[in-house]
Scaffold this motif. Structure first.
Motif, PDB file in Angstrom:
ATOM      1  N   LEU A  86       0.831  -1.215   0.000  1.00 17.69           N
ATOM      2  CA  LEU A  86       0.000   0.000   0.000  1.00 17.69           C
ATOM      3  C   LEU A  86       0.860   1.258   0.000  1.00 17.69           C
ATOM      4  O   LEU A  86       0.550   2.237  -0.693  1.00 17.69           O
ATOM      5  CB  LEU A  86      -0.946  -0.008   1.203  1.00 17.69           C
ATOM      6  CG  LEU A  86      -2.085  -1.031   1.150  1.00 17.69           C
ATOM      7  CD1 LEU A  86      -2.839  -1.050   2.490  1.00 17.69           C
ATOM      8  CD2 LEU A  86      -3.021  -0.729   0.005  1.00 17.69           C
ATOM      9  N   GLU A  87       1.937   1.246   0.752  1.00 14.95           N
ATOM     10  CA  GLU A  87       2.853   2.392   0.769  1.00 14.95           C
ATOM     11  C   GLU A  87       3.502   2.585  -0.602  1.00 14.95           C
ATOM     12  O   GLU A  87       3.630   3.712  -1.087  1.00 14.95           O
ATOM     13  CB  GLU A  87       3.925   2.195   1.847  1.00 14.95           C
ATOM     14  CG  GLU A  87       3.414   2.358   3.250  1.00 14.95           C
ATOM     15  CD  GLU A  87       4.485   2.033   4.303  1.00 14.95           C
ATOM     16  OE1 GLU A  87       5.661   1.832   3.937  1.00 14.95           O
ATOM     17  OE2 GLU A  87       4.118   1.986   5.486  1.00 14.95           O
ATOM     18  N   ALA A  88       3.906   1.481  -1.221  1.00 14.11           N
ATOM     19  CA  ALA A  88       4.516   1.569  -2.553  1.00 14.11           C
ATOM     20  C   ALA A  88       3.509   2.112  -3.563  1.00 14.11           C
ATOM     21  O   ALA A  88       3.850   2.940  -4.421  1.00 14.11           O
ATOM     22  CB  ALA A  88       5.029   0.199  -2.986  1.00 14.11           C
ATOM     23  N   GLU A  89       2.267   1.659  -3.456  1.00 17.13           N
ATOM     24  CA  GLU A  89       1.223   2.154  -4.354  1.00 17.13           C
ATOM     25  C   GLU A  89       0.987   3.645  -4.131  1.00 17.13           C
ATOM     26  O   GLU A  89       0.830   4.422  -5.083  1.00 17.13           O
ATOM     27  CB  GLU A  89      -0.068   1.378  -4.130  1.00 17.13           C
ATOM     28  CG  GLU A  89      -1.173   1.783  -5.091  1.00 17.13           C
ATOM     29  CD  GLU A  89      -2.467   1.017  -4.856  1.00 17.13           C
ATOM     30  OE1 GLU A  89      -3.441   1.343  -5.550  1.00 17.13           O
ATOM     31  OE2 GLU A  89      -2.501   0.115  -4.007  1.00 17.13           O
ATOM     32  N   SER A  90       0.992   4.072  -2.881  1.00 17.26           N
ATOM     33  CA  SER A  90       0.807   5.484  -2.555  1.00 17.26           C
ATOM     34  C   SER A  90       1.950   6.321  -3.123  1.00 17.26           C
ATOM     35  O   SER A  90       1.732   7.389  -3.710  1.00 17.26           O
ATOM     36  CB  SER A  90       0.708   5.654  -1.047  1.00 17.26           C
ATOM     37  OG  SER A  90       0.647   7.022  -0.713  1.00 17.26           O
ATOM     38  N   GLN A  91       3.174   5.835  -2.969  1.00 16.91           N
ATOM     39  CA  GLN A  91       4.334   6.552  -3.508  1.00 16.91           C
ATOM     40  C   GLN A  91       4.262   6.618  -5.036  1.00 16.91           C
ATOM     41  O   GLN A  91       4.562   7.648  -5.633  1.00 16.91           O
ATOM     42  CB  GLN A  91       5.633   5.870  -3.065  1.00 16.91           C
ATOM     43  CG  GLN A  91       5.962   6.071  -1.605  1.00 16.91           C
ATOM     44  CD  GLN A  91       7.205   5.298  -1.190  1.00 16.91           C
ATOM     45  OE1 GLN A  91       7.720   4.483  -1.948  1.00 16.91           O
ATOM     46  NE2 GLN A  91       7.668   5.562   0.023  1.00 16.91           N
ATOM     47  N   ALA A  92       3.855   5.520  -5.641  1.00 11.91           N
ATOM     48  CA  ALA A  92       3.730   5.505  -7.104  1.00 11.91           C
ATOM     49  C   ALA A  92       2.677   6.508  -7.560  1.00 11.91           C
ATOM     50  O   ALA A  92       2.865   7.221  -8.551  1.00 11.91           O
ATOM     51  CB  ALA A  92       3.387   4.101  -7.586  1.00 11.91           C
ATOM     52  N   SER A  93       1.572   6.588  -6.816  1.00  6.71           N
ATOM     53  CA  SER A  93       0.527   7.559  -7.161  1.00  6.71           C
ATOM     54  C   SER A  93       1.053   8.976  -7.047  1.00  6.71           C
ATOM     55  O   SER A  93       0.748   9.834  -7.887  1.00  6.71           O
ATOM     56  CB  SER A  93      -0.680   7.384  -6.236  1.00  6.71           C
ATOM     57  OG  SER A  93      -1.300   6.156  -6.466  1.00  6.71           O
ATOM     58  N   GLU A  94       1.854   9.242  -6.009  1.00  5.66           N
ATOM     59  CA  GLU A  94       2.438  10.580  -5.843  1.00  5.66           C
ATOM     60  C   GLU A  94       3.395  10.903  -6.986  1.00  5.66           C
ATOM     61  O   GLU A  94       3.407  12.017  -7.504  1.00  5.66           O
ATOM     62  CB  GLU A  94       3.153  10.677  -4.496  1.00  5.66           C
ATOM     63  CG  GLU A  94       2.215  10.701  -3.314  1.00  5.66           C
ATOM     64  CD  GLU A  94       2.965  10.662  -1.982  1.00  5.66           C
ATOM     65  OE1 GLU A  94       4.205  10.807  -1.972  1.00  5.66           O
ATOM     66  OE2 GLU A  94       2.292  10.480  -0.955  1.00  5.66           O
TER      67      GLU A  94
END
Length: 121
Positions: free
Chosen positions: A25-33
């Protein structure tokens, strides 16, 4: 196998799975950013490119207008000066015509009177 053994630690497995999901989830959030920042950068670059293109167009338009004005003034000249030149040339031509009339006036009048009063039979 270990999964079926009575000593297997299910709680530790839950924590590991939870940590893995959390990291995903953190990786997905960073990718979205990162994607959002890339979109903002793209919009900014497009806006700057548009402004630069508009400035180039205005500079080109101004250059072409200056070239046209120079061309037009070379071809037409100053209308006032041209009018004066035409007037001077016309006055000189009229003066030459008047001199020719004055010099030949008597001859022309005599020739006209003679042709009108002479009757040929």
């Amino acid at each position: 196998s270990e999964v079926l053994s009575p000593n297997f630690d299910f709680e530790n497995m839950d924590n590991s799975a939870h940590m893995g999901i959390q990291r995903l989830l953190e990786a997905e959030s960073q990718a979205s950013e990162v994607v959002a920042q890339a979109k903002k950068d793209k919009v900014l670059r497009l806006k700057l490119a548009k402004e630069e293109a508009e400035n180039e167009i205005m500079a080109y338009r101004q250059l072409r207008e200056e070239q046209f004005q120079k061309y037009a003034s070379e071809r037409t000249g100053n209308t006032g000066e041209y009018t004066k030149k035409v007037q001077v040339d016309s006055d000189a031509a009229m003066a030459n015509i008047q001199i020719a009339i004055d010099a030949n006036k008597e001859k022309i009048i005599t020739a006209l009177l003679q042709s009108v009063t002479t009757v040929s039979l």
